[in-house]
Design an enzyme around this catalytic site. Structure first.
Site, short mmCIF file in Angstrom:
data_model
loop_
_atom_site.label_atom_id
_atom_site.label_comp_id
_atom_site.label_asym_id
_atom_site.label_seq_id
_atom_site.Cartn_x
_atom_site.Cartn_y
_atom_site.Cartn_z
N ASN A 9 0.73 -1.37 0.44
CA ASN A 9 -0.13 0.28 -0.07
C ASN A 9 1.17 1.53 0.14
O ASN A 9 1.78 1.21 0.41
CB ASN A 9 -0.98 0.25 0.73
CG ASN A 9 -0.97 -0.14 2.15
OD1 ASN A 9 0.78 -0.71 2.68
ND2 ASN A 9 -0.86 0.83 3.22
N GLU B 199 -3.12 -4.64 -2.97
CA GLU B 199 -3.75 -5.02 -3.74
C GLU B 199 -3.64 -5.06 -5.50
O GLU B 199 -3.51 -5.19 -6.40
CB GLU B 199 -4.86 -5.34 -3.96
CG GLU B 199 -4.88 -6.55 -2.67
CD GLU B 199 -5.24 -6.17 -0.85
OE1 GLU B 199 -5.89 -6.46 -0.15
OE2 GLU B 199 -4.76 -4.84 -1.18
N ASN C 79 -0.75 8.57 0.61
CA ASN C 79 -0.63 9.64 0.56
C ASN C 79 -1.77 10.83 1.13
O ASN C 79 -2.12 10.78 2.29
CB ASN C 79 -1.05 10.34 -1.55
CG ASN C 79 -1.06 11.54 -2.08
OD1 ASN C 79 -1.40 12.34 -1.20
ND2 ASN C 79 -0.17 11.10 -3.03
N ALA C 80 -1.24 12.17 1.61
CA ALA C 80 -1.80 13.31 2.43
C ALA C 80 -3.32 13.10 1.91
O ALA C 80 -4.17 13.85 2.52
CB ALA C 80 -1.27 14.04 2.38
#
Length: 160
Positions: free
Chosen positions: A62, A75, A65-66
């Site tokens: 994974n 996935e 991001n902010a």
């Protein structure tokens, strides 16, 4: 009134050590990918590894991001990379593992809804099932013999 009954079935293994050797190896690659996750916000790391019919293994982790919706699950990172690099290969198996910096994850963590839809797209495209194996950091491992088991009423191109 008509009723529809849908049943799902999973094979349950007590731990990763009880998995078939090929799945153990795939899960080990998912764990290594999990350790490379970029998860500074959720502190929840996920790794995925795909076994393709050409023998290649593609991994993903994974990437957060902010701007939260801009991140991507492990996935989908693996599936989209597989589709870009090996567009004609079929996905045979997928191993998924999750860990948290805040607690011990000792129960299997299945793919989220968006990932189920993406896996479904590829399973429909290749017209063969994708085995999905998932676990936490430790404990039981679940195996679904097909995405259709996790998402029985999958939305696909035939529905457009």
């Amino acid at each position: 009134m008509e009723q529809l009954s849908i049943t799902t079935t999973f094979n349950v293994y007590p731990s990763a050590a009880a998995l078939p050797a090929d799945v153990q190896q795939l899960m080990e690659k998912a764990v290594a990918a999990r350790n490379n996750a970029y998860a500074p916000y959720s502190k929840f790391r996920v790794g995925a590894a795909l076994l393709l019919d050409n023998g290649e293994v593609v991994v993903g982790s994974n990437q957060e991001n902010a701007a939260y919706p801009s991140g991507l699950c492990a996935e989908r990172v693996a599936i989209f990379h597989s589709g870009a690099v090996y567009p004609h290969a079929k996905i045979l198996k997928m191993a998924i593992t999750a860990a948290s910096e805040g607690r011990l994850v000792d129960s299997p963590i299945p793919p989220c809804g968006a990932c189920r839809q993406s896996i479904g797209e590829y399973e429909l495209k290749q017209d063969t099932p994708i085995e999905i194996w998932f676990m936490g950091e430790e404990g039981k491992v679940y195996c679904s013999e097909s995405l259709k088991n996790l998402l029985p009423l999958v939305f696909g191109s035939k529905d457009l």
